[in-house]
Design a protein around this motif. Structure first.
Motif, PDB file in Angstrom:
ATOM      1  N   SER A 192       0.856  -1.190   0.000  1.00 58.31           N
ATOM      2  CA  SER A 192       0.000   0.000   0.000  1.00 58.31           C
ATOM      3  C   SER A 192       0.887   1.234   0.000  1.00 58.31           C
ATOM      4  O   SER A 192       2.089   1.157   0.289  1.00 58.31           O
ATOM      5  N   GLU A 193       0.298   2.368  -0.312  1.00 54.90           N
ATOM      6  CA  GLU A 193       1.052   3.620  -0.261  1.00 54.90           C
ATOM      7  C   GLU A 193       1.446   3.963   1.167  1.00 54.90           C
ATOM      8  O   GLU A 193       2.483   4.579   1.409  1.00 54.90           O
ATOM      9  N   GLU A 194       0.628   3.559   2.112  1.00 53.30           N
ATOM     10  CA  GLU A 194       0.973   3.771   3.518  1.00 53.30           C
ATOM     11  C   GLU A 194       2.228   2.978   3.893  1.00 53.30           C
ATOM     12  O   GLU A 194       3.104   3.480   4.610  1.00 53.30           O
ATOM     13  N   ALA A 195       2.339   1.744   3.385  1.00 51.03           N
ATOM     14  CA  ALA A 195       3.525   0.934   3.631  1.00 51.03           C
ATOM     15  C   ALA A 195       4.756   1.572   3.002  1.00 51.03           C
ATOM     16  O   ALA A 195       5.847   1.568   3.593  1.00 51.03           O
ATOM     17  N   ARG A 196       4.594   2.148   1.820  1.00 49.83           N
ATOM     18  CA  ARG A 196       5.713   2.839   1.167  1.00 49.83           C
ATOM     19  C   ARG A 196       6.168   4.031   2.014  1.00 49.83           C
ATOM     20  O   ARG A 196       7.361   4.217   2.259  1.00 49.83           O
ATOM     21  N   ARG A 197       5.211   4.840   2.453  1.00 54.86           N
ATOM     22  CA  ARG A 197       5.572   6.030   3.248  1.00 54.86           C
ATOM     23  C   ARG A 197       6.271   5.625   4.542  1.00 54.86           C
ATOM     24  O   ARG A 197       7.222   6.285   4.976  1.00 54.86           O
ATOM     25  N   THR A 198       5.794   4.551   5.147  1.00 51.53           N
ATOM     26  CA  THR A 198       6.419   4.081   6.385  1.00 51.53           C
ATOM     27  C   THR A 198       7.865   3.661   6.145  1.00 51.53           C
ATOM     28  O   THR A 198       8.762   3.986   6.934  1.00 51.53           O
ATOM     29  N   PHE A 199       8.109   2.953   5.050  1.00 53.30           N
ATOM     30  CA  PHE A 199       9.464   2.493   4.748  1.00 53.30           C
ATOM     31  C   PHE A 199      10.376   3.661   4.392  1.00 53.30           C
ATOM     32  O   PHE A 199      11.537   3.718   4.827  1.00 53.30           O
ATOM     33  N   LEU A 200       9.861   4.611   3.614  1.00 51.46           N
ATOM     34  CA  LEU A 200      10.669   5.784   3.278  1.00 51.46           C
ATOM     35  C   LEU A 200      11.018   6.586   4.529  1.00 51.46           C
ATOM     36  O   LEU A 200      12.151   7.066   4.681  1.00 51.46           O
ATOM     37  N   SER A 201      10.052   6.725   5.425  1.00 49.43           N
ATOM     38  CA  SER A 201      10.303   7.427   6.683  1.00 49.43           C
ATOM     39  C   SER A 201      11.355   6.685   7.507  1.00 49.43           C
ATOM     40  O   SER A 201      12.229   7.317   8.127  1.00 49.43           O
ATOM     41  N   TYR A 202      11.285   5.362   7.506  1.00 47.32           N
ATOM     42  CA  TYR A 202      12.285   4.558   8.213  1.00 47.32           C
ATOM     43  C   TYR A 202      13.686   4.820   7.654  1.00 47.32           C
ATOM     44  O   TYR A 202      14.664   4.962   8.410  1.00 47.32           O
ATOM     45  N   LEU A 203      13.828   4.872   6.329  1.00 48.30           N
ATOM     46  CA  LEU A 203      15.138   5.096   5.730  1.00 48.30           C
ATOM     47  C   LEU A 203      15.691   6.476   6.064  1.00 48.30           C
ATOM     48  O   LEU A 203      16.881   6.623   6.377  1.00 48.30           O
TER      49      LEU A 203
END
Length: 410
Positions: free
Chosen positions: A283-294
């Protein structure tokens, strides 16, 4: 010289390492074996230059690593055999400093350029985890501590000056470091056949601003022998789980800039970030979470390095430096531009000359866009690296520039 192939591993171990039990079944795997060999494995970066075997009897598991006079993947590349001895010595040295982050070594054979070390395959390669969207919450903190400890305790800030000079001379490593001098900073890698993105390659090659900065940082890499560095600290050379972490592949060790290893590891996180903007997520939410993690990991990596370096300085710096007042604070304030520069420059070859696993997972337009974003971000970080006062400022800029690029695609 005994050239080790899979069928010769057990006879070799019977002679040279008899404590390895061969009374029962023994499994032998060639790390990096290409598709089509008897025991095909997923290609592994660890098999690019050396011959590496994992040998397990169910109770014991060891890595057998042999360095030969030519590269494993390209026999036209001539390499010094003594690099294997230097890697063994630096593994021993770093295990004495940070045993929690360094594999143990068991045996060395100078004549045949072989050493045996701890098998860390119970951990996972960090690059593969990140490419799969796995977030290791302790990764940046642990890598920062590893680099801070292994540089500080191999620097003149801790070591007696004469000992540091002898250590630097012992690990001069001119043949191996020249590979990095040419590939990272000049994007010259004759052993790589992938031509990258030809349009972006022309843009990079014709950009005088990028060229000047690359030569400036290359000069630092070649002349600032401040501490023994790993020299090739990217996410394929780090294995981890949620609690433990081990760093491998130390044959590029030499006395170099204090901030190089942290910057080089940050380059791996930047490549992950650029590709994560375009690869599939649930999901786009999963993408945002991963980008924020990086992005958070970039911050944590830098702060962990600086804070641990400062801690080691206060506890163990030589008396002359303990009396130096604010010199440690002055030194660490100058880390940021070098970290950002050494993070940006290694990304350019990933666009022009080599297809790393992060970008290889993308096809067509997605890969082009990831390459474009990588170029935009890294050029910006490289040219503006002196302008930011804090890593927070730089990370905020990464997010802002990314959003501008993504908006332009709509």
């Amino acid at each position: 010289m005994w050239i080790l192939e899979e069928g010769q591993i057990l006879p070799y171990l019977r002679i040279h390492y008899p404590v390895f039990d061969q009374s029962g079944p023994v499994d032998i795997q060639c790390i990096g074996a290409p598709e089509g060999e008897e025991k095909p494995l997923e290609p592994d970066e660890g098999g690019l230059i050396n011959y590496i075997f994992r040998v397990s009897n169910g109770k014991q598991s060891v890595i057998v690593k042999q360095g030969r006079s030519t590269s494993r993947k390209n026999d036209k590349i001539v390499l010094p055999i003594w690099r294997n001895r230097q890697e063994y010595e630096t593994l021993r040295l770093r295990h004495a400093i940070v045993p929690q982050y360094t594999p143990e070594t068991y045996y060395v054979d100078w004549e045949n350029a072989v050493f045996l070390m701890e098998d860390v395959s119970d951990l996972a390669q960090v690059r593969k985890l990140l490419c799969s969207g796995v977030m290791l919450l302790g990764l940046a903190e642990q890598v920062g501590e590893f680099v801070a400890a292994s540089t500080f305790y191999c620097s003149e800030f801790y070591l007696e000056a004469g000992l540091f000079r002898r250590l630097s001379a012992c690990f001069r490593n001119s043949d191996m470091r020249s590979i990095m001098e040419n590939w990272v900073f000049l994007r010259d890698a004759p052993y790589l056949t992938h031509n990258g993105n030809p349009v972006l390659k022309q843009l990079i090659d014709r950009d005088d601003s990028i060229r000047v900065c690359c030569y400036e940082l290359r000069h630092k890499f070649m002349t600032q022998g401040e501490a023994l560095i790993h020299g090739d600290l990217h996410t394929s050379n780090v294995f981890a789980d949620e609690e433990r972490l081990k760093v491998i592949d130390m044959e590029y060790t030499f006395a170099g800039p204090l901030c190089y290893d942290i910057g080089y590891f940050a380059a791996s996180l930047l490549a992950q970030y650029c590709t994560a903007c375009f690869r599939p997520f649930p999901s786009e939410e999963a993408r945002r979470t991963f980008l924020s993690y990086l992005l958070s990991s970039l911050l944590e990596l830098y702060h962990s390095f600086v804070e641990h370096f400062t801690e080691f300085w206060r506890e163990d710096a030589k008396p002359i430096y303990q009396r130096s007042g604010g010199f440690c604070e002055h030194l660490t304030r100058g880390f940021l531009p070098d970290v950002l520069g050494f993070a940006a420059v290694p990304c350019f070859p990933q666009i022009t000359t080599s297809l790393t696993p992060e970008f290889a997972r993308l096809d067509g337009e997605a890969r082009i866009q990831a390459h474009e974003l990588c170029l935009v971000l890294c050029r910006y970080l490289l040219l503006e690296r002196e302008q930011w006062d804090t890593m927070e400022d730089a990370v905020q800029a990464i997010g802002a520039v990314t959003q501008i690029y993504l908006d332009c695609l709509e």
